[in-house]
Design an enzyme around this catalytic site. Structure first.
Site, mmCIF file in Angstrom:
data_model
loop_
_atom_site.group_PDB
_atom_site.id
_atom_site.type_symbol
_atom_site.label_atom_id
_atom_site.label_comp_id
_atom_site.label_asym_id
_atom_site.label_seq_id
_atom_site.Cartn_x
_atom_site.Cartn_y
_atom_site.Cartn_z
ATOM 1 N N LYS A 25 7.862 -16.797 -20.614
ATOM 2 C CA LYS A 25 8.426 -15.574 -20.522
ATOM 3 C C LYS A 25 9.212 -14.910 -21.505
ATOM 4 C CE LYS A 25 6.797 -14.657 -17.764
ATOM 5 N NZ LYS A 25 5.693 -14.979 -16.821
ATOM 6 N N HIS A 42 10.939 -38.178 -29.625
ATOM 7 C CA HIS A 42 9.860 -38.803 -30.326
ATOM 8 C C HIS A 42 9.581 -37.692 -31.158
ATOM 9 C CE1 HIS A 42 9.235 -41.924 -27.707
ATOM 10 N NE2 HIS A 42 9.422 -41.327 -26.575
ATOM 11 N N ARG A 54 1.102 1.261 -6.139
ATOM 12 C CA ARG A 54 1.150 0.377 -5.022
ATOM 13 C C ARG A 54 -0.296 -0.290 -4.313
ATOM 14 N NH1 ARG A 54 6.098 0.000 -2.048
ATOM 15 N NH2 ARG A 54 4.683 -0.956 -0.350
ATOM 16 N N GLU A 63 7.139 -14.049 -24.643
ATOM 17 C CA GLU A 63 6.263 -13.026 -24.430
ATOM 18 C C GLU A 63 7.104 -11.604 -24.414
ATOM 19 O OE1 GLU A 63 4.962 -13.252 -20.290
ATOM 20 O OE2 GLU A 63 3.127 -12.150 -20.947
ATOM 21 N N ASN A 90 0.945 -0.161 6.433
ATOM 22 C CA ASN A 90 1.552 -1.020 5.229
ATOM 23 C C ASN A 90 1.923 -2.371 5.880
ATOM 24 O OD1 ASN A 90 1.074 0.866 3.507
ATOM 25 N ND2 ASN A 90 3.235 1.013 2.611
ATOM 26 N N GLY A 91 1.634 -3.281 5.488
ATOM 27 C CA GLY A 91 2.233 -4.913 6.030
ATOM 28 C C GLY A 91 1.005 -5.551 6.547
ATOM 29 N N LYS A 101 -1.998 -6.467 -19.627
ATOM 30 C CA LYS A 101 -1.892 -7.162 -18.250
ATOM 31 C C LYS A 101 -2.998 -8.109 -17.952
ATOM 32 C CE LYS A 101 0.108 -7.579 -14.495
ATOM 33 N NZ LYS A 101 1.185 -8.750 -14.460
ATOM 34 N N CYS A 150 0.974 -1.074 -0.098
ATOM 35 C CA CYS A 150 0.000 0.182 0.098
ATOM 36 C C CYS A 150 0.870 1.022 -0.006
ATOM 37 C CB CYS A 150 -0.827 0.153 1.152
ATOM 38 S SG CYS A 150 -1.708 -1.499 1.577
ATOM 39 N N GLU A 165 7.127 -22.350 -17.866
ATOM 40 C CA GLU A 165 6.923 -20.931 -17.602
ATOM 41 C C GLU A 165 8.197 -20.123 -18.212
ATOM 42 O OE1 GLU A 165 4.771 -19.091 -16.750
ATOM 43 O OE2 GLU A 165 5.910 -17.428 -15.990
ATOM 44 N N TRP A 194 -4.212 -1.474 -0.590
ATOM 45 C CA TRP A 194 -4.333 -2.771 -1.680
ATOM 46 C C TRP A 194 -4.593 -3.851 -0.640
ATOM 47 C CZ3 TRP A 194 -1.359 -7.244 -2.067
ATOM 48 C CH2 TRP A 194 -1.614 -7.809 -3.300
HETATM 49 C C1 AGP Z 1 2.083 -13.854 -18.097
HETATM 50 O O1 AGP Z 1 3.453 -13.386 -17.923
HETATM 51 C C2 AGP Z 1 1.281 -13.421 -18.704
HETATM 52 N N1 AGP Z 1 1.045 -12.131 -19.064
HETATM 53 C C3 AGP Z 1 -0.045 -14.081 -18.816
HETATM 54 O O2 AGP Z 1 0.089 -15.545 -19.208
HETATM 55 C C4 AGP Z 1 -1.022 -14.271 -17.778
HETATM 56 O O3 AGP Z 1 -0.366 -15.247 -16.632
HETATM 57 C C5 AGP Z 1 -2.490 -14.666 -17.971
HETATM 58 O O4 AGP Z 1 -2.876 -14.037 -18.894
HETATM 59 C C6 AGP Z 1 -3.367 -15.014 -17.022
HETATM 60 O O5 AGP Z 1 -3.611 -13.777 -16.108
HETATM 61 P P1 AGP Z 1 -4.105 -13.791 -14.633
HETATM 62 O O6 AGP Z 1 -3.402 -14.543 -13.636
HETATM 63 O O7 AGP Z 1 -4.527 -12.468 -14.322
HETATM 64 O O8 AGP Z 1 -5.583 -14.700 -14.728
#
Ligand code: AGP
Length: 611
Positions: A488, A507, A27, A491, A100-101, A606, A2, A484, A74
């Protein structure tokens, strides 16, 4: 996470702190509030919603207050609401606190204070601090604050004002940042430097255990016992934009570095000795006890956390687990039975496919637990129960600290299933839980050690940035982390990458391995290490280059690799938390090397709120 801002001096305090609070909205943004002292005593204005809404409410308030504290929230304990917004006050409206915390022992303190006659008005952990200070206040505010903080366990940055000692702000810190901004005839306090930069660049950064009394022309710092302390003045040279990023060039790098704290925050209070504390996890043990099968549903990075969750729950509780992509689950008419439990994972809590999967499950009578980073989000509101990851707001599109904290929550849930399930006749799951509880506590420090290898990983990333394709291989949990790692890299650096279960290469995919293809190998799971080494040999025999991430007790993998990094060893089930960090750094530095817009990669958002 926060934001806190306070001011004391000769200017109008209310508009000044609200303006500065706006610099901290990254924040926290689910509620906001201010407390100020003027001729009429203590006034508090607070509301659910953003700072703009608070500004509107304040536009009708006339005050010449010269001291104020403010907060943008938050939520962690208690949903976003007017009552749960900070500041919180004591019974007599003489003390106002912003925080905060997380106060870990809030429940016990609340019971004690209620028994002593205190009346609570919110669901927050913070309110206990206002009542504790009320209990101890008998003269100087700093003495009461010092006594109060001695009673608190957990993390806190606190700013306190009181009508009974009105010409000061008292602040205290433990495990949550707090800084004092020095002016002439005026001083400020804030959780973060960006809030101060329009007013001063001379700062004092408080350390854990510090309590400071801030007046218009004086700052006195002591420890909790009142022993005076000296702290240096630090001149901030950052511009306001990089200050928001904590001095890092991108939010993603800042968030990668916040992971040790995010892990500690997500664990805080949720382990009691070697067992999961169900009150803090906020999941009823009866629900877990009657579960016969778990279905984890999520998208993207959250889905990858779900894949790790499957391994953990199956290993610890011997319960069958299926993991689904939310966009598939919602249309494939899944077979749902009595005894099923759905876990949806979503950082934002607003992903359209995940919300649809949640609704589909509930409509078919299956209970849903949500794992989310945003209190009050749609999945958190609509699920039967929500376990929060306490990563703090994640700004970069590429998810990093949210993923790592999702792994922590999945571990806690797996332990909770093991605690409630009789399906483990040997009790080996229980023993494992005891080991994991110890190892979990050591993870923040180990994550810091991994971050200390940043420059080595950045060198590797520069080499990878030259290629257009990359493979990530692993077995078991290493395969889950490989998934993962490849996401990354794709992306944010736009390098084509694939994750493969290492045993699957032969395979078909082995046909693609040439000396122009880097292969990132994860080798952190001892029980399949020999198998991994065979797969590495297969790659090398085709001229492929192996970049290996292994444990620091593994001497053999480095001998088979073109490049290697040894990671601090933890229990194999927890290695994903550590091994993903260098993969995040590889993606980050490769993207920087290629000149990509790291925090806002092309074509991505996002929060994916549409199908
Ligand atoms: C991850 O780096 C991505 N931006 C994306 O895969 C994300 O994790 C996915 O859209 C799910 O989002 P959420 O966790 O907000 O549901």
């Amino acid at each position: 996470m926060c934001g806190i801002v306070g001011y004391i001096g000769d200017k109008a305090a209310a508009p000044l702190v609200i303006d500065s609070l706006g610099k901290l909205e990254y924040r926290g943004y689910d509620s906001a509030g201010i407390a100020f002292l003027d001729g009429d005593g203590l006034k508090v204005v607070k509301t659910e919603g953003r700072i703009a809404k608070l500004c509107q409410m304040l536009s009708g308030v006339c005050t010449d207050a010269k001291v104020a504290v403010s907060h943008t929230r938050w939520a962690t304990h208690g949903k976003p609401s007017d009552a749960n917004a900070h500041p919180h006050t004591d019974c007599r409206n003489e003390v106002a606190v912003v925080h905060n915390g997380i106060i870990e022992n809030h429940a016990a303190l609340r019971r004690e204070l209620m028994a002593a006659g205190h009346v609570f008005r919110s669901e927050t952990d913070t309110e206990v601090v206002a009542h504790l200070i009320e209990q101890y206040l008998d003269g100087r505010l700093e003495i009461a604050v010092r006594r109060a903080v001695c009673r608190l366990s957990g993390s806190f940055a606190l700013a306190v004002i009181s009508t009974r000692d009105p010409h000061k702000i008292v602040v205290a810190r433990k495990d949550s940042p707090l800084v004092i901004g020095l002016g002439r005839g005026e001083n400020m306090v804030a959780s973060d430097i960006p809030a101060l930069l329009d007013h001063t660049r001379e700062t004092v950064i408080l350390r854990d255990g510090d309590v400071a009394t801030v007046t218009a022309d004086r700052v006195e710092i002591t420890d909790r016992n009142g022993t005076p302390l000296e702290r240096n003045v630090f001149r901030v040279e950052w511009d306001p934009v990089s200050a928001q990023k904590g001095g890092y060039p991108h939010f993603m790098l800042k968030e990668i570095h916040e992971q040790p704290d995010a892990i500690a925050n997500t664990l805080r209070g949720r382990l009691s000795g070697t067992r999961v504390d169900f009150n803090e996890l906020r999941v009823p043990p009866e629900l877990l006890a009657k579960t016969k099968r778990v279905r984890i549903v999520a998208c993207g990075t959250a889905y990858h956390a779900g894949v790790v969750g499957k391994y953990l729950i199956e290993k610890l509780a011997r319960l069958p687990v299926e993991v689904d992509l939310a966009s598939e689950y919602r249309y494939r008419d899944p077979v749902l039975d009595a005894g099923d439990l759905v876990i949806v994972i979503s950082q934002s809590g607003e992903t359209a496919d995940t919300i649809a999967a949640l609704r589909e499950s509930r409509a078919r009578g299956v209970p849903v637990i949500a794992v989310s980073n945003v209190m009050g989000s749609t999945v958190a509101r609509e699920a039967d129960h929500t376990v929060y990851t306490l990563a703090g707001p994640e700004v970069a599109v590429a998810s990093t600290k949210a993923y790592v904290t999702q792994l922590i929550v999945m571990t806690l849930l797996a332990m909770a299933f093991a605690q409630t399930h009789a399906g483990d006749p040997t009790g080996s799951g229980q023993k494992l839980c005891e080991t994991l509880a110890q190892e979990l506590r050591a993870l923040p420090e180990k994550a810091r050690k991994v971050l200390a290898t940043e420059s080595q990983v950045a060198e590797l990333a520069k080499a990878i940035a030259r290629w257009e394709d990359a493979f990530f291989i692993g077995r078991g949990l290493d395969y889950a982390v490989a998934m993962e790692g490849q996401l990354k890299l794709k992306e944010i650096s736009y390098i084509h990458a694939e994750a493969y279960a290492a045993g699957e290469l032969k395979h078909g995919t082995l046909a693609l391995i040439t000396r122009d293809v880097p292969v990132i190998a994860l080798v952190t799971q001892p029980h399949v290490r020999e198998k991994m080494l065979s797969n590495i040999t297969e790659v090398k025999a085709r001229g492929g280059k192996i970049y290996a991430f292994c444990r620091d007790d593994d001497e053999e993998t480095p001998q088979h690799s073109d490049w290697h990094l040894q990671l601090p060893s933890s229990h194999p089930l927890l290695m994903p938390v550590l091994s993903v960090i260098p993969l995040q750094l590889v993606a980050y530095y490769a993207a920087v090397e290629r000149g990509c817009d790291v925090d806002k990669p092309r074509n991505l958002a996002k929060s994916v709120t549409v199908e």
